[in-house]
Design a protein around this motif. Structure first.
Motif, PDB file in Angstrom:
ATOM      1  N   THR A  78     -11.927  -0.682  -9.191  1.00 54.49           N
ATOM      2  CA  THR A  78     -10.502  -0.952  -9.347  1.00 54.49           C
ATOM      3  C   THR A  78     -10.170  -1.329 -10.780  1.00 54.49           C
ATOM      4  O   THR A  78      -9.164  -0.863 -11.353  1.00 54.49           O
ATOM      5  CB  THR A  78     -10.064  -2.064  -8.379  1.00 54.49           C
ATOM      6  N   LEU A  79     -10.959  -2.167 -11.393  1.00 46.61           N
ATOM      7  CA  LEU A  79     -10.712  -2.562 -12.787  1.00 46.61           C
ATOM      8  C   LEU A  79     -10.720  -1.328 -13.690  1.00 46.61           C
ATOM      9  O   LEU A  79      -9.818  -1.141 -14.524  1.00 46.61           O
ATOM     10  CB  LEU A  79     -11.772  -3.564 -13.244  1.00 46.61           C
ATOM     11  N   GLU A  80     -11.711  -0.475 -13.510  1.00 44.01           N
ATOM     12  CA  GLU A  80     -11.801   0.746 -14.320  1.00 44.01           C
ATOM     13  C   GLU A  80     -10.642   1.692 -14.028  1.00 44.01           C
ATOM     14  O   GLU A  80     -10.089   2.329 -14.940  1.00 44.01           O
ATOM     15  CB  GLU A  80     -13.137   1.437 -14.051  1.00 44.01           C
ATOM     16  N   GLY A 123       0.817  -1.205   0.000  1.00 41.49           N
ATOM     17  CA  GLY A 123       0.000   0.000   0.000  1.00 41.49           C
ATOM     18  C   GLY A 123       0.847   1.249   0.000  1.00 41.49           C
ATOM     19  O   GLY A 123       1.603   1.512  -0.936  1.00 41.49           O
ATOM     20  N   GLY A 124       0.735   2.046   1.071  1.00 39.79           N
ATOM     21  CA  GLY A 124       1.508   3.271   1.169  1.00 39.79           C
ATOM     22  C   GLY A 124       3.005   3.058   1.091  1.00 39.79           C
ATOM     23  O   GLY A 124       3.742   3.957   0.656  1.00 39.79           O
ATOM     24  N   PHE A 161     -11.573  -0.976  -0.603  1.00 40.52           N
ATOM     25  CA  PHE A 161     -11.432   0.165  -1.487  1.00 40.52           C
ATOM     26  C   PHE A 161     -10.506  -0.163  -2.651  1.00 40.52           C
ATOM     27  O   PHE A 161     -10.462  -1.311  -3.089  1.00 40.52           O
ATOM     28  CB  PHE A 161     -11.046   1.458  -0.756  1.00 40.52           C
ATOM     29  N   THR A 162      -9.797   0.799  -3.193  1.00 40.53           N
ATOM     30  CA  THR A 162      -9.104   0.615  -4.464  1.00 40.53           C
ATOM     31  C   THR A 162      -7.645   1.041  -4.358  1.00 40.53           C
ATOM     32  O   THR A 162      -7.313   1.903  -3.528  1.00 40.53           O
ATOM     33  CB  THR A 162      -9.831   1.421  -5.565  1.00 40.53           C
ATOM     34  N   PRO A 163      -6.736   0.476  -5.148  1.00 34.69           N
ATOM     35  CA  PRO A 163      -5.324   0.856  -5.067  1.00 34.69           C
ATOM     36  C   PRO A 163      -5.117   2.357  -5.250  1.00 34.69           C
ATOM     37  O   PRO A 163      -5.769   2.999  -6.072  1.00 34.69           O
ATOM     38  CB  PRO A 163      -4.684   0.066  -6.212  1.00 34.69           C
ATOM     39  N   ASP A 164      -4.175   2.906  -4.481  1.00 36.09           N
ATOM     40  CA  ASP A 164      -3.889   4.341  -4.548  1.00 36.09           C
ATOM     41  C   ASP A 164      -2.389   4.557  -4.528  1.00 36.09           C
ATOM     42  O   ASP A 164      -1.644   3.704  -4.999  1.00 36.09           O
ATOM     43  CB  ASP A 164      -4.622   5.080  -3.425  1.00 36.09           C
TER      44      ASP A 164
END
Length: 368
Positions: free
Chosen positions: A291-293, A121-122, A150-153
Motif C-alpha cells: 500500500t505504501l508503494e 471502498g467501492g 489488501f490494498t486501496p483500489d
C-alpha cells in the motif's frame, strides 16, 4: 419533462430523468449499497445511456439508504468466489468496477455525488471521482482495505496520493475513517450540506434556473465544516508517514507517541501517533508495504487510469497468489472473530522482491 424512474438489468440500480437532470440511485438498503458485478454493470449501462442523452446536462449519484451511499464491494460474495476458485468471476467484477470508476471521472457533464453516511471502498470509487462531491454530518469515508488484508483500489490510491502532505499514506495504511470535515480537508469531498437539505438540493438540480451550474447552486446550501482533526494532526502525520518504509514509520510513531505521552490512548478512532501505531499493529505487514508503494507510485504518475491499472494488477496478484485477503474477509466479515492469521507476521519477512512481484504481476490491461 415528466419524471420517469426505471431500472436496467438490476432492480437495485434506479435511473431517473427529470428536465436536464439524470440520476442514478443505489437501492440496496439491506447491505448499505454493497456492490456486486450485476449492480456495477447496470450502473455502467445507465451511465453510458445518460452520457449520450441530449436532454441531460447534469448527473446526480445518490442512494435510497439514509445510512450511507455505498459501503463498498460485496465482500462476502467475493470471499465465496475466491474460495470456490471462480477467478474469472472475480476478474470480471474488478474489471467492470474499475472501468466504471474511470467512466464516472470522464462523464461529459457535471456529476454531483451525495457521499452521505457510510461511503467506503467501492463507494469512494463511485462518489469521489465526481467533480462535485457532497458530504453531510453523518458521512464516514474511508479506504479500509488494509484492515482486511489488501490494498486501496477503485482509484483510491490517486485520491490518497493527492491528499495534503502525507495524509494519504496515513489514511491508506491505517484505514482510518474521515468525517465530513476530514473528507473535505483530504480532498475526498467538496461541500458540506445538512442531511435534511439533500432533498432540497435534488429538487434544485431538477428545476434550476439561476444559478445555472450545479457547483454554484450547491453553494446556496453549503455549510462551514468544523475544523478538521486531520488538519490538526498534520504535523506529526507528515513527520511519521513521510518516512521511506513501514518499519521507519513505525519507529517514528513510537518516538512521537512517547514524546506526546499518549501511549495509553486506546481510542483507535483518534488521530494520534499512539492510535496510528496501534492500528498498524493490526494490519498485515505485506499489505502495508504494498500500500505504501502503491500510493507513492500513484503520486508520481498522477493519472487515474494509470492508478486503476496498477490497482487491478495488485488486486489480481492478491487473488491469485496470496491468502491474506481471503483470511481478512473471513475474520472481519464471515466468522467475525476479528483474529486474522496473516501469512507474514513481521515487516522483516516482507522482502523487496515480493513487493516487486506484486507490481509486476501480469494481467490483461483494463484500458488497451
Amino acid at each position: 419533462m415528466k419524471k420517469v424512474t426505471q431500472t436496467f438489468f438490476d432492480e437495485r440500480i434506479l435511473v431517473t430523468k427529470h428536465t436536464a437532470l439524470g440520476r442514478i440511485t443505489i437501492d440496496h438498503p439491506r447491505a448499505i449499497g454493497a456492490l456486486d458485478r450485476s449492480m456495477v454493470e447496470a450502473f455502467a449501462h445507465a451511465l453510458e445511456g445518460l452520457a449520450v442523452d441530449t436532454d441531460v446536462d447534469t448527473l446526480l449519484l445518490d442512494a435510497t439508504d439514509e445510512r450511507g451511499f455505498c459501503s463498498g464491494g460485496d465482500l462476502r460474495r467475493l470471499h465465496g468466489q475466491i474460495t470456490a476458485g471462480d477467478l474469472a468471476g472475480v476478474d470480471g467484477f474488478f474489471r467492470a468496477e474499475y472501468r466504471l470508476n474511470a467512466a464516472i471521472a470522464a462523464f461529459p457533464h457535471p456529476v454531483v455525488a451525495f457521499a452521505n453516511g457510510v461511503t467506503m471502498g467501492g463507494g469512494v470509487g463511485l462518489a469521489c471521482h465526481a467533480p462535485v462531491r457532497i458530504v453531510t454530518e453523518t458521512s464516514r469515508l474511508a479506504m479500509p482495505e488494509t484492515r482486511i488484508g489488501f490494498t486501496p483500489d477503485v482509484g483510491g490510491t490517486l485520491l490518497l496520493a493527492n491528499a495534503p502532505g502525507h495524509v494519504g499514506e496515513y489514511l491508506a495504511l491505517t484505514s482510518a475513517e474521515m468525517d465530513a470535515a476530514d473528507a473535505i480537508y483530504a480532498g475526498f469531498a467538496d461541500h458540506l450540506v445538512r442531511g435534511e437539505d439533500l432533498g432540497a438540493v435534488r429538487d434544485a438540480l431538477e428545476t434550476r434556473a439561476d444559478p445555472s451550474t450545479p457547483g454554484e447552486l450547491i453553494l446556496l446550501f453549503d455549510e462551514t465544516p468544523e475544523p478538521s482533526a486531520l488538519a490538526s494532526a498534520r504535523g506529526w502525520i507528515d513527520d511519521a508517514f513521510s518516512r521511506g518504509s513501514v518499519p521507519e514509520i513505525r519507529a517514528r510513531l513510537t518516538e512521537l507517541a512517547e514524546q506526546a505521552d499518549d501511549g495509553a490512548t486506546h481510542d483507535l478512532g483518534a488521530h494520534t501517533p499512539a492510535a496510528a501505531l496501534a492500528l498498524l499493529e493490526q494490519r498485515p505487514p505485506l499489505a502495508l508495504a504494498i500500500t505504501l508503494e502503491s500510493v507513492r507510485r500513484s503520486r508520481e504518475t498522477n493519472d487515474l487510469r494509470a492508478a486503476l491499472e496498477q490497482e487491478y494488477r495488485l488486486m489480481m496478484w492478491y487473488v491469485e497468489t496470496q491468502p491474506d485477503m481471503v483470511e481478512g474477509i473471513r475474520a472481519h466479515m464471515i466468522d467475525k472473530d476479528r483474529a486474522p492469521r496473516w501469512t507474514l507476521a513481521t515487516d522483516a519477512e516482507v522482502t523487496p522482491a515480493l513487493v516487486a512481484e506484486a507490481f509486476d504481476h501480469k494481467v490483461t490491461p483494463l484500458f488497451p
